[in-house]
Design an enzyme around this catalytic site. Structure first.
Site, PDB file in Angstrom:
ATOM      1  CG  ASP A 126       7.999 -16.277   9.161  1.00  0.00           C
ATOM      2  OD1 ASP A 126       8.729 -17.350   9.464  1.00  0.00           O
ATOM      3  OD2 ASP A 126       6.787 -16.231   9.541  1.00  0.00           O
ATOM      4  CD  GLU A 150       4.437 -19.508   2.969  1.00  0.00           C
ATOM      5  OE1 GLU A 150       5.058 -18.624   3.343  1.00  0.00           O
ATOM      6  OE2 GLU A 150       3.070 -19.726   3.511  1.00  0.00           O
ATOM      7  CB  ILE A 152       2.512  -5.612  11.301  1.00  0.00           C
ATOM      8  CG1 ILE A 152       1.463  -6.605  11.949  1.00  0.00           C
ATOM      9  CG2 ILE A 152       3.905  -6.172  11.195  1.00  0.00           C
ATOM     10  CD1 ILE A 152       1.360  -7.617  10.973  1.00  0.00           C
ATOM     11  NE  ARG A 211      -0.648 -13.259   3.022  1.00  0.00           N
ATOM     12  CZ  ARG A 211      -0.410 -13.119   4.321  1.00  0.00           C
ATOM     13  NH1 ARG A 211       0.366 -13.416   5.040  1.00  0.00           N
ATOM     14  NH2 ARG A 211      -1.792 -13.204   4.936  1.00  0.00           N
ATOM     15  CG  HIS A 221       3.833 -18.491   7.059  1.00  0.00           C
ATOM     16  ND1 HIS A 221       3.122 -18.345   5.746  1.00  0.00           N
ATOM     17  CD2 HIS A 221       3.111 -17.321   7.763  1.00  0.00           C
ATOM     18  CE1 HIS A 221       2.282 -17.197   5.830  1.00  0.00           C
ATOM     19  NE2 HIS A 221       2.263 -16.816   7.151  1.00  0.00           N
ATOM     20  CB  CYS A 261       2.663  -3.854   1.669  1.00  0.00           C
ATOM     21  SG  CYS A 261       3.854  -4.689   0.616  1.00  0.00           S
ATOM     22  N   PRO A 262       0.081  -5.675   2.245  1.00  0.00           N
ATOM     23  CG  PRO A 262      -1.782  -4.704   1.552  1.00  0.00           C
ATOM     24  CD  PRO A 262      -0.690  -4.476   2.332  1.00  0.00           C
TER      25      PRO A 262
END
Length: 321
Positions: A259, A264, A158, A235, A283, A206-207
């Site tokens: 987003d 959430e 991404i 995230r 999201h 990034c994760p």
């Protein structure tokens, strides 16, 4: 095979088919599942498909028929993959199904921040242009991206897709990832401090790990180029949300477009909901129909590979050596 999907609605609210999975056996679909319903609903499952439902070690041990876990997402942080590996249960995620969709949303958010398309459209509908003596009417300054620096934190599929779009728009692209890399795509790898100090736009891809949790907090924001824009489609917990809200309200950040949030749906008192120049979408970057169709097909491919005895995208492998 008995396949159970515990939280299907986000991926498929009814506009796509589960037929790729139905080729493997009976498919039992639940839109949502509360924590106390997981064991009962999954008791007969040989294949269990989840999106965000949590699967702890204790839960997995109560599902003796379970042979395989698949995700309806790339992330798998709600699953105890170590426990699954110990029980010999593969956990197969779905990488790269929404790369283009997330890159697209990244720029939709950024362009709204700098071009204010919706605001100006609303002003036209409110009669402001009709009442103007000028041929062109603008109420908010516009910002050009050409020649500015896009900083990308996390340079996987991404991040690279975002970088390609940024370069096509005439932006300089800097990236930072866990390990230094030499890129042949026109981007430049830099250390984290340089990324912060030189980026006009900082985009997160990034994760979420223990190392990246709240990586954008007060310390990072204090080093970020004054007047920069922040975009997060990765995230929510990559941000310290109060610190970001403070930076927006104090004008240190020119704007943020998010987003994802730490919780959430968000609590009504989340400080970002009332922060200055902060765009928030619920999201949805991953959610175009085309991406969700691709998601279901890859889930089916993962199951087929497992049944052939060669699981793919397995994130629950026992360490070797």
């Amino acid at each position: 095979m008995h396949i159970v999907i515990l939280d299907a609605y986000s991926a498929n609210p009814g506009d796509i088919s589960w037929s790729p999975l139905e080729a493997f056996g009976r498919v039992e679909v639940y839109d949502d599942t509360d924590p106390e319903q997981v064991v009962e609903r999954a008791a007969q499952a040989e294949i269990l498909i989840v999106n965000r439902v949590a699967l702890s070690k204790e839960t997995l041990r109560r599902l003796p028929r379970l042979r395989y876990i698949g995700t309806l997402a790339t992330g798998y942080n709600t699953i105890d993959v170590k426990a699954a590996a110990q029980l010999g249960i593969p956990v197969c995620n779905v990488p790269d199904y929404c790369t283009g969709a997330v890159a697209q949303m990244t720029f939709a958010l950024l362009l709204e921040l700098v071009c204010h398309v919706k605001t100006h459209s609303d002003l036209v509908r409110a009669g402001c242009w009709s009442a103007s003596k000028e041929l062109c009417y603008r109420d908010i300054p516009l910002v050009g991206l050409e020649g500015k620096t896009m900083g990308i934190l996390g340079y996987g599929a991404i991040g690279r897709a975002v970088g390609r779009i940024a370069m096509a728009m005439g932006m300089r692209v800097l990236c930072h990832s866990r390990t230094p890399q030499i890129n042949n795509d026109g981007s430049q790898w830099v250390d984290f401090d340089t990324l912060l100090r030189q980026s006009d736009v900082l985009s997160l891809h990034c994760p979420l790990t223990e190392q990246t949790r709240e990586i954008i907090g007060e310390a990072a924001l204090s080093r970020l180029k004054p007047g920069a824009y922040l975009v997060n489609t990765a995230r929510g917990l990559l941000l310290n949300e109060q610190a970001v809200a403070n930076a927006l309200n104090e004008g240190r950040l020119a704007g943020a477009a998010l987003d994802v949030l730490a919780q959430e749906p968000p609590a009504p008192n989340n400080p970002l909901l009332t922060a200055r120049n902060c765009l928030i979408t619920p999201h949805i970057a991953w959610a175009p129909r085309e991406a969700r169709v691709r998601l279901v097909h890859i889930v089916a491919q993962n199951i087929a590979a497992f049944l052939r005895g060669a699981p793919q995208n397995n994130v629950a492998q026992e360490p070797t050596g």
